[in-house]
Design an enzyme around this catalytic site. Structure first.
Site, mmCIF file in Angstrom:
data_model
loop_
_atom_site.group_PDB
_atom_site.id
_atom_site.type_symbol
_atom_site.label_atom_id
_atom_site.label_comp_id
_atom_site.label_asym_id
_atom_site.label_seq_id
_atom_site.Cartn_x
_atom_site.Cartn_y
_atom_site.Cartn_z
ATOM 1 N N ARG A 90 1.037 -1.521 0.019
ATOM 2 C CA ARG A 90 -0.106 -0.234 -0.432
ATOM 3 C C ARG A 90 0.769 1.528 0.050
ATOM 4 O O ARG A 90 2.162 0.896 0.466
ATOM 5 C CB ARG A 90 -0.535 0.178 1.577
ATOM 6 N N LYS A 148 1.436 1.641 7.595
ATOM 7 C CA LYS A 148 2.105 1.287 8.740
ATOM 8 C C LYS A 148 2.959 2.186 9.281
ATOM 9 O O LYS A 148 3.220 3.612 8.835
ATOM 10 C CB LYS A 148 2.984 -0.121 7.912
ATOM 11 N N TYR A 189 -1.349 4.740 11.313
ATOM 12 C CA TYR A 189 -1.595 3.353 11.052
ATOM 13 C C TYR A 189 -0.017 3.444 12.604
ATOM 14 O O TYR A 189 0.628 3.266 12.228
ATOM 15 C CB TYR A 189 -1.761 2.160 11.048
ATOM 16 N N HIS A 224 -0.748 1.836 16.243
ATOM 17 C CA HIS A 224 -0.791 0.654 17.213
ATOM 18 C C HIS A 224 0.249 0.601 18.332
ATOM 19 O O HIS A 224 0.589 -0.268 18.684
ATOM 20 C CB HIS A 224 -0.680 -0.793 16.302
ATOM 21 N N GLU A 232 -5.949 5.089 13.615
ATOM 22 C CA GLU A 232 -6.467 4.307 14.091
ATOM 23 C C GLU A 232 -7.264 5.283 15.562
ATOM 24 O O GLU A 232 -8.455 3.933 15.829
ATOM 25 C CB GLU A 232 -6.228 2.524 15.092
ATOM 26 N N SER A 240 -10.727 -2.505 8.447
ATOM 27 C CA SER A 240 -11.595 -3.374 9.108
ATOM 28 C C SER A 240 -12.638 -3.702 8.302
ATOM 29 O O SER A 240 -12.477 -5.720 8.053
ATOM 30 C CB SER A 240 -12.313 -2.812 10.388
ATOM 31 N N VAL A 255 -14.658 -5.708 11.559
ATOM 32 C CA VAL A 255 -14.255 -6.693 11.356
ATOM 33 C C VAL A 255 -15.340 -8.084 11.023
ATOM 34 O O VAL A 255 -15.793 -8.889 10.440
ATOM 35 C CB VAL A 255 -12.537 -6.890 11.658
ATOM 36 N N LEU A 284 -11.794 -5.322 19.424
ATOM 37 C CA LEU A 284 -11.053 -4.228 18.979
ATOM 38 C C LEU A 284 -11.271 -3.454 20.925
ATOM 39 O O LEU A 284 -12.511 -3.202 21.119
ATOM 40 C CB LEU A 284 -11.465 -2.800 17.725
ATOM 41 N N ASP A 314 -2.888 -7.038 15.295
ATOM 42 C CA ASP A 314 -2.139 -5.555 15.045
ATOM 43 C C ASP A 314 -2.031 -4.849 17.038
ATOM 44 O O ASP A 314 -1.375 -3.858 17.727
ATOM 45 C CB ASP A 314 -2.823 -4.603 14.293
ATOM 46 N N VAL A 335 -1.149 -12.028 9.778
ATOM 47 C CA VAL A 335 -0.290 -11.669 9.817
ATOM 48 C C VAL A 335 -1.004 -10.070 10.302
ATOM 49 O O VAL A 335 -1.859 -9.612 9.872
ATOM 50 C CB VAL A 335 -0.967 -11.621 8.133
ATOM 51 N N ALA A 336 -0.345 -9.319 10.178
ATOM 52 C CA ALA A 336 -0.170 -7.680 10.528
ATOM 53 C C ALA A 336 -0.291 -6.703 10.195
ATOM 54 O O ALA A 336 -0.899 -5.796 10.251
ATOM 55 C CB ALA A 336 0.652 -7.678 11.387
ATOM 56 N N ASN A 337 -1.009 -7.054 8.541
ATOM 57 C CA ASN A 337 -1.201 -5.849 7.515
ATOM 58 C C ASN A 337 -2.045 -6.825 6.345
ATOM 59 O O ASN A 337 -1.411 -6.582 5.294
ATOM 60 C CB ASN A 337 -0.168 -5.107 7.034
#
Length: 366
Positions: free
Chosen positions: A15, A75, A94, A96, A118, A134, A179, A240, A270, A298-300
């Site tokens: 991205r 990220k 983002y 986190h 976020e 999400s 989500v 979340l 995340d 997977v974090a992304n």
């Protein structure tokens, strides 16, 4: 203001922080935009596209950070970027923070202005800059979960939709937020049996109203979670807590109650994950197995569909980027209470209490 868009360097992150359309709007408002060469290629946007929109292309990530008042990315910065961030520089991305003390300490030391996508929060409690990712992650969770249920990748060997004469797969969704709802919608569309758990009865009533009859709602508690993990094939973690670490709803000891080949997709990774055995993975190596249970963490996740994700993200971030560029961060945050909630670290001081609580730090004395 000078706005910089660096190339993302996190593993398999394709991205980019801004589309050419976003650049066009900033330039129209008399701002300068520097884009690192190749930053948008993974999303299908090329140097000439940004140049036509009015951006200047710079060769290196170091140049983008050194020459910009505000950095707009996707990220959180990774260690190679820490030293590039300057005192007083706005970093809009983002973050986190609650899931990484090392990142938090690095941004404190940088004395930059860290505004986290976020935690930008509207008056109704919604998170406008987290919502589109999400939505992507919730839908992707079912795609990925369906794939990893296949036997060659150590799954149960279950087809989520089933076929005539064979029961469909069963999907357990933890959390009825964005989500969870998107995951339930995708799973239901495939024909799976879906159970969605939450502690918020308003959300469960909403899900009950909009979903087909094969999506069942139940109140979330440990008893119900322990009951359902024994019979469900795919478990989606979509819990979340705004800006805070996610709670561990599935503990290590629960894995032994799951059928071998059960798949967990923890979208909350995340924020530390809502499964005790969660650890961040990458698109390159997305899964690992503990007690015969496949973990996809997977974090992304949205980085795998970068065109869709980048356009969806810029749609919602651009109005805030324009405010920050037009007014400066202090005035913009004073006038926009939603944006003000995005302030996490300001010139070395943590100003978001959930981060302080996550690391059990003492709050600063006023």
């Amino acid at each position: 203001m000078i706005v910089g868009v660096p190339k993302e360097i996190k593993n398999n992150e394709s991205r980019v922080g801004m589309t050419p359309a976003g650049v066009f709007e900033l330039v129209k408002n008399n701002h300068t935009v520097y884009v690192q060469s190749g930053a948008g290629e993974g999303s299908g946007f090329f140097n000439q596209d940004y140049q036509r929109a009015g951006a200047t292309i710079l060769d290196t990530i170091g140049q983008v950070y050194a020459m910009s008042d505000m950095i707009v990315k996707v990220k959180e910065p990774i260690p190679q970027e820490y030293s590039l961030i300057q005192k007083g520089q706005i970093v809009f991305t983002y973050f986190h923070f609650a899931s990484s003390e090392a990142l938090t300490q690095a941004m404190i030391q940088s004395k930059s202005i860290c505004i986290a996508y976020e935690t930008v929060e509207d008056s109704d409690g919604s998170l406008p800059l987290l919502t589109p990712m999400s939505e992507v992650a919730g839908r992707m969770a079912i795609q990925q979960g369906a794939k990893y249920l296949e036997k060659p990748v150590k799954g149960k060997g279950v087809l989520l939709g089933g076929v005539p004469g064979v029961s469909p797969g069963r999907v357990l969704v933890l959390g009825a937020g964005t989500v969870g709802i998107q995951a339930a919608k995708m799973a239901a569309g495939l024909g799976a049996q879906v159970t969605i758990l939450d502690v918020n009865m308003k959300k469960l009533r909403y899900v009950n109203d909009i979903m087909p009859s094969h999506v069942i709602t139940e109140f979330s508690n440990e008893f119900n979670i322990r009951k359902h993990i024994k019979t469900h094939d795919l478990i989606i973690g979509g819990v979340l807590l705004k800006g805070a670490k996610a709670p561990n709803l599935i503990t290590r000891d629960m894995l032994k109650d799951m059928h071998p080949g059960t798949v967990i997709v923890d979208v909350a990774v995340d924020q530390g994950g809502c499964v005790e055995t969660t650890k961040p993975t990458t698109h390159e190596n997305p899964t690992y197995i503990i007690d015969d249970v496949v973990h996809y963490c997977v974090a992304n996740m949205p980085g795998a569909v970068p065109y869709t994700s980048t356009v969806a993200l810029t749609n919602v971030t651009l109005p805030y980027v324009l405010k920050l560029a037009n007014m400066g961060w202090r005035s913009a945050c004073n006038l926009d209470k939603s944006l003000a909630k995005g302030l996490n670290i300001v010139e070395g001081e943590v100003v978001y209490k959930e981060i302080i609580e996550a690391f059990h730090w003492e709050p600063a004395v006023a």
